[in-house]
Design a protein around this motif. Structure first.
Motif, PDB file in Angstrom:
ATOM      1  N   ASP A   1     -42.848  75.145 -29.018  1.00  0.00           N
ATOM      2  CA  ASP A   1     -41.309  75.039 -28.407  1.00  0.00           C
ATOM      3  C   ASP A   1     -40.631  74.291 -29.664  1.00  0.00           C
ATOM      4  N   SER A   2     -39.447  74.897 -30.038  1.00  0.00           N
ATOM      5  CA  SER A   2     -38.891  74.289 -30.974  1.00  0.00           C
ATOM      6  C   SER A   2     -37.339  74.459 -30.864  1.00  0.00           C
TER       7      SER A   2
ATOM      8  N   ASN B   1     -36.151  70.571 -34.327  1.00  0.00           N
ATOM      9  CA  ASN B   1     -36.739  69.529 -33.370  1.00  0.00           C
ATOM     10  C   ASN B   1     -37.993  70.264 -32.770  1.00  0.00           C
ATOM     11  N   ASN B   2     -39.140  69.911 -33.441  1.00  0.00           N
ATOM     12  CA  ASN B   2     -40.312  70.593 -32.938  1.00  0.00           C
ATOM     13  C   ASN B   2     -41.089  70.116 -31.916  1.00  0.00           C
TER      14      ASN B   2
ATOM     15  N   ASP C   1     -42.206  68.244 -44.995  1.00  0.00           N
ATOM     16  CA  ASP C   1     -42.491  67.650 -46.154  1.00  0.00           C
ATOM     17  C   ASP C   1     -42.650  68.878 -47.351  1.00  0.00           C
ATOM     18  N   LYS C   2     -42.447  70.177 -47.006  1.00  0.00           N
ATOM     19  CA  LYS C   2     -42.629  71.010 -47.822  1.00  0.00           C
ATOM     20  C   LYS C   2     -41.383  71.917 -48.173  1.00  0.00           C
TER      21      LYS C   2
ATOM     22  N   THR D   1     -43.961  67.610 -36.392  1.00  0.00           N
ATOM     23  CA  THR D   1     -43.456  67.448 -35.131  1.00  0.00           C
ATOM     24  C   THR D   1     -42.318  66.771 -35.225  1.00  0.00           C
ATOM     25  N   GLY D   2     -41.508  66.561 -34.073  1.00  0.00           N
ATOM     26  CA  GLY D   2     -40.355  65.993 -34.042  1.00  0.00           C
ATOM     27  C   GLY D   2     -39.207  66.550 -34.852  1.00  0.00           C
ATOM     28  N   GLU D   3     -38.215  65.827 -35.238  1.00  0.00           N
ATOM     29  CA  GLU D   3     -37.040  66.105 -35.986  1.00  0.00           C
ATOM     30  C   GLU D   3     -37.237  66.327 -37.445  1.00  0.00           C
ATOM     31  N   PHE D   4     -36.855  67.381 -38.246  1.00  0.00           N
ATOM     32  CA  PHE D   4     -37.141  67.577 -39.432  1.00  0.00           C
ATOM     33  C   PHE D   4     -36.223  68.538 -40.058  1.00  0.00           C
TER      34      PHE D   4
END
Lengths: 285, 180
Positions: A237-238, A127-128, A180-181, A172-175
């Motif tokens: 921050d992540s 969660n960036n 995408d990579k 950014t956000g949740e991934f």
């Protein structure tokens, strides 16, 4: 006058030495105070009334090392029941002086990995919240002396050689892992930390920028994994969780003199309801 | 003069005191032992069960370690040769004194030549068994030995001061006589 004091001192010490030799020659003693190897900070217990299908997050917790050794941690949360899942989410924040980093460490032993040849996949949920996405340094021992000499860096901007240095679309956000990579696998690119830092296409950089399959040929020993954010590019921050290495979840360790911030997210199934007290404990594994 | 003598006595006193060592769980430390003989160990003042504590002795060096998960605690560790000795005097004193050495065994933890923690061993000979052989020791504790040592120092210093004062007086008398 000085000779007098010297004489008194010598006589006194001589007397004490004689008495001491006669009584305690054959024993030695030592007063010892043992301090804990780490300190657990934060409110580790909370109550909740659950109506089913909810998630409860703990307060931000942290552990701080007071020792020069790596501490393998056991973070355990209760209650342990069917329909209840606890997930540790590690809070990583790098700001201030450029080059600051914040990490969570996994030892190679805990990952079941001895060499780069044993490494197939790495992934995690992110969660960036700010800045550059989290990345992983695979810590390697190039001369088999048991000491970390270098690192293979898998990071968003360099992990795909065909889409390199794409500063315009940092996720950014949740991934998961690199958005995408994708996740880290055989065709993922890593660069050698001790090599020339630079952009894709710079020959000196490209020489040390290879796929995981290519790095397996050298088959360096792996000591551990630093999942981290840093602020070489910008303050970052992540929060990361669900770290998987070769498809298996792993336990974390605390590096010497480091601190690790985390919270525990507890999910209750739809059929789970009632009053619960959620308690987290940290011990040496 | 008084302040300086007081400071000197305090300095001599503090030399003998043992300073506490701060360790963190997971760490080791070493201590020198006066000889290479085997030793036993005594733990004083511990509130934990000492699980996670280990020690070894190599020649005159004792190394002791605490596991990473050792519970916080403070205590005194004492290593001693397996047969502890007392200096004792014969009862009446009319024979001119002299000293004899006796030994007693104690309930101890055996010397640990590996990292394993050994069990506590029962003594072969109890204190009561050897009570008849042991006559009253001169010093029952280290503290009383140090107090005796300080007392001796005080007496010696007093005697030396008296002698020096006496010599000064004599010199002054002679100077007076020569002047006259």
């Amino acid at each position: 006058m000085n000779k007098k004091y010297l004489m008194f001192g010598v006589l006194g010490l001589f007397t004490i030495a004689l008495v001491t030799a006669g009584v305690i020659l054959y024993s030695v003693s030592q007063d010892v105070t043992v301090n804990p190897s780490f300190v657990f900070n934060g409110v580790s217990s909370a109550s909740a009334i659950i109506a089913g299908g909810e998630m409860v997050s703990s307060e931000d917790l942290s552990v701080s090392s007071g020792t020069s050794l790596i501490i393998p941690l056991d973070i355990s949360t209760t209650p342990v029941e069917a329909g209840i899942t606890h997930t540790e989410e590690y809070i990583l924040s790098a700001s201030g002086v450029q080059g600051t980093d914040s990490m969570v460490y996994v030892s190679a032993v805990d990952a079941g990995v001895s060499t780069v040849g044993d490494l197939d996949t790495i992934s995690w949920d992110a969660n960036n919240l700010l800045g550059y996405a989290s990345h992983v340094d695979v810590l390697i021992d190039t001369d088999s002396d048991g000491i970390v000499d270098d690192a293979l860096v898998f990071e968003y901007a360099k992990v795909d050689a065909s889409d390199c240095d794409d500063v315009a679309d940092y996720p950014t956000g949740e991934f998961n892992t690199f958005a995408d990579k994708g996740t880290i696998g055989a065709t993922s690119y890593a660069w050698l930390s001790s090599g020339v830092p630079g952009y894709c296409g710079l020959p000196a950089f490209d020489d040390n920028h290879k796929t995981l399959t290519d790095w397996k040929v050298l088959d360096y020993d792996v000591i551990g994994f630093d999942f981290e954010v840093d602020n070489w590019i910008q303050d970052s921050d992540s929060d990361i969780s669900n770290i998987l290495i070769n498809g298996a979840s792993v336990e974390v360790s605390l590096k010497p003199s480091e601190s690790l911030g985390f919270r525990v997210n507890t999910e209750f199934g739809l059929a789970v309801f009632g009053d619960y007290t959620i308690t987290t404990e940290v011990s040496v594994r | 003069m008084k302040k300086q003598i007081t400071f000197l006595f305090l300095a001599i006193f503090f030399i003998g005191m043992t300073s506490a060592l701060d360790l963190t769980a997971g760490e080791c430390s070493t201590i020198d032992f006066p000889n290479e003989d085997s030793v036993s160990i005594e733990i004083i003042g511990n509130s934990s069960d000492m699980e996670g504590f280990s020690w070894t002795k190599n020649l005159t060096i004792i190394e002791y370690c605490f596991d990473l998960d050792y519970k916080p605690d403070n205590f005194t560790i004492r290593w001693f040769n397996e047969e502890e000795v007392f200096v004792e005097s014969s009862g009446g004193g009319s024979s001119g004194g002299g000293s004899r050495y006796f030994s007693k065994s104690t309930t101890t933890i055996e010397e640990d030549n590996s990292t394993d923690v050994n069990e506590i061993e029962e003594p072969e000979e109890t204190i009561e068994d050897v009570q008849e052989e042991i006559k009253e020791p001169i010093f029952k504790s280290k503290e009383s030995a140090y107090m005796f040592g300080l007392f001796v120092v005080f007496i010696v210093v007093a005697i030396i001061l008296f002698i020096m004062k006496f010599i000064e007086l004599k010199k002054a008398e002679r100077r007076l006589e020569n002047y006259e």
